[in-house]
Scaffold this motif. Structure first.
Motif, PDB file in Angstrom:
ATOM      1  N   VAL A  62     -48.932  39.301 -30.244  1.00 16.62           N
ATOM      2  CA  VAL A  62     -49.678  40.067 -29.115  1.00 16.62           C
ATOM      3  C   VAL A  62     -51.209  39.731 -29.301  1.00 16.62           C
ATOM      4  O   VAL A  62     -51.807  39.682 -30.294  1.00 16.62           O
ATOM      5  CB  VAL A  62     -49.631  41.388 -29.352  1.00 16.62           C
ATOM      6  N   VAL A  63     -51.685  39.194 -28.224  1.00 16.28           N
ATOM      7  CA  VAL A  63     -53.151  38.604 -28.394  1.00 16.28           C
ATOM      8  C   VAL A  63     -54.062  39.416 -27.493  1.00 16.28           C
ATOM      9  O   VAL A  63     -53.830  39.827 -26.182  1.00 16.28           O
ATOM     10  CB  VAL A  63     -53.080  37.215 -27.420  1.00 16.28           C
ATOM     11  N   VAL A  64     -55.111  39.796 -28.178  1.00 21.55           N
ATOM     12  CA  VAL A  64     -56.035  40.803 -27.693  1.00 21.55           C
ATOM     13  C   VAL A  64     -57.502  40.053 -27.596  1.00 21.55           C
ATOM     14  O   VAL A  64     -57.768  39.487 -28.587  1.00 21.55           O
ATOM     15  CB  VAL A  64     -55.955  42.148 -28.254  1.00 21.55           C
ATOM     16  N   ASP A  65     -58.242  40.244 -26.475  1.00 19.82           N
ATOM     17  CA  ASP A  65     -59.485  39.634 -26.518  1.00 19.82           C
ATOM     18  C   ASP A  65     -60.730  40.535 -27.253  1.00 19.82           C
ATOM     19  O   ASP A  65     -60.133  41.836 -27.172  1.00 19.82           O
ATOM     20  CB  ASP A  65     -59.982  39.289 -24.888  1.00 19.82           C
ATOM     21  N   GLY A  66     -61.647  40.046 -27.460  1.00 21.84           N
ATOM     22  CA  GLY A  66     -62.587  40.942 -28.435  1.00 21.84           C
ATOM     23  C   GLY A  66     -63.208  42.029 -27.402  1.00 21.84           C
ATOM     24  O   GLY A  66     -63.462  42.956 -28.248  1.00 21.84           O
ATOM     25  N   LYS A  67     -63.442  41.867 -26.266  1.00 25.69           N
ATOM     26  CA  LYS A  67     -63.920  43.159 -25.339  1.00 25.69           C
ATOM     27  C   LYS A  67     -62.852  44.452 -25.366  1.00 25.69           C
ATOM     28  O   LYS A  67     -63.386  45.325 -25.408  1.00 25.69           O
ATOM     29  CB  LYS A  67     -64.414  42.543 -24.201  1.00 25.69           C
TER      30      LYS A  67
END
Length: 107
Positions: A62-67
């Motif tokens: 699961v990839v999550v962006d920093g924001k």
């Protein structure tokens, strides 16, 4: 920081990613929308960008962006079937309110 993925959600992600060429996993995020302020976004992750965090459980990524990451801290991602309907269920301990239709939330 952590994101939990249930085995049911991992099975669904695995099947979906297997059918989508070039995907490495699921991209999970939030965006401003709805009557309560934010809504979840779910898409295929084709790459990991600078600033992304990757969580791996039960053999899926699961990839999550920093924001989005601060809004998703501690979330449990599940996959539920209710009759003929199926969907991801988000159990987010940071949510303080949700709209009546369940599409948006506030923190």
């Amino acid at each position: 920081m952590s994101i939990q993925v249930t085995e049911r959600a991992a099975d669904h992600i695995r099947r979906s990613v297997d059918r989508h060429q070039d995907s490495i996993g699921l991209r999970l995020g939030v965006r401003t929308s709805g009557c309560s302020g934010f809504m979840y976004t779910v898409d295929y992750a084709d790459r990991v960008d600078d600033g992304d965090t990757v969580f791996e459980q039960h053999g899926v990524k699961v990839v999550v962006d920093g924001k989005s990451l601060p809004f998703l801290e501690g979330i449990e991602l599940d996959f539920v079937r209710e009759g003929i309907n199926e969907r991801f269920a988000f159990r987010n301990p940071n949510v303080t309110a949700e709209c009546g239709c369940g599409e948006s939330f506030s923190i």
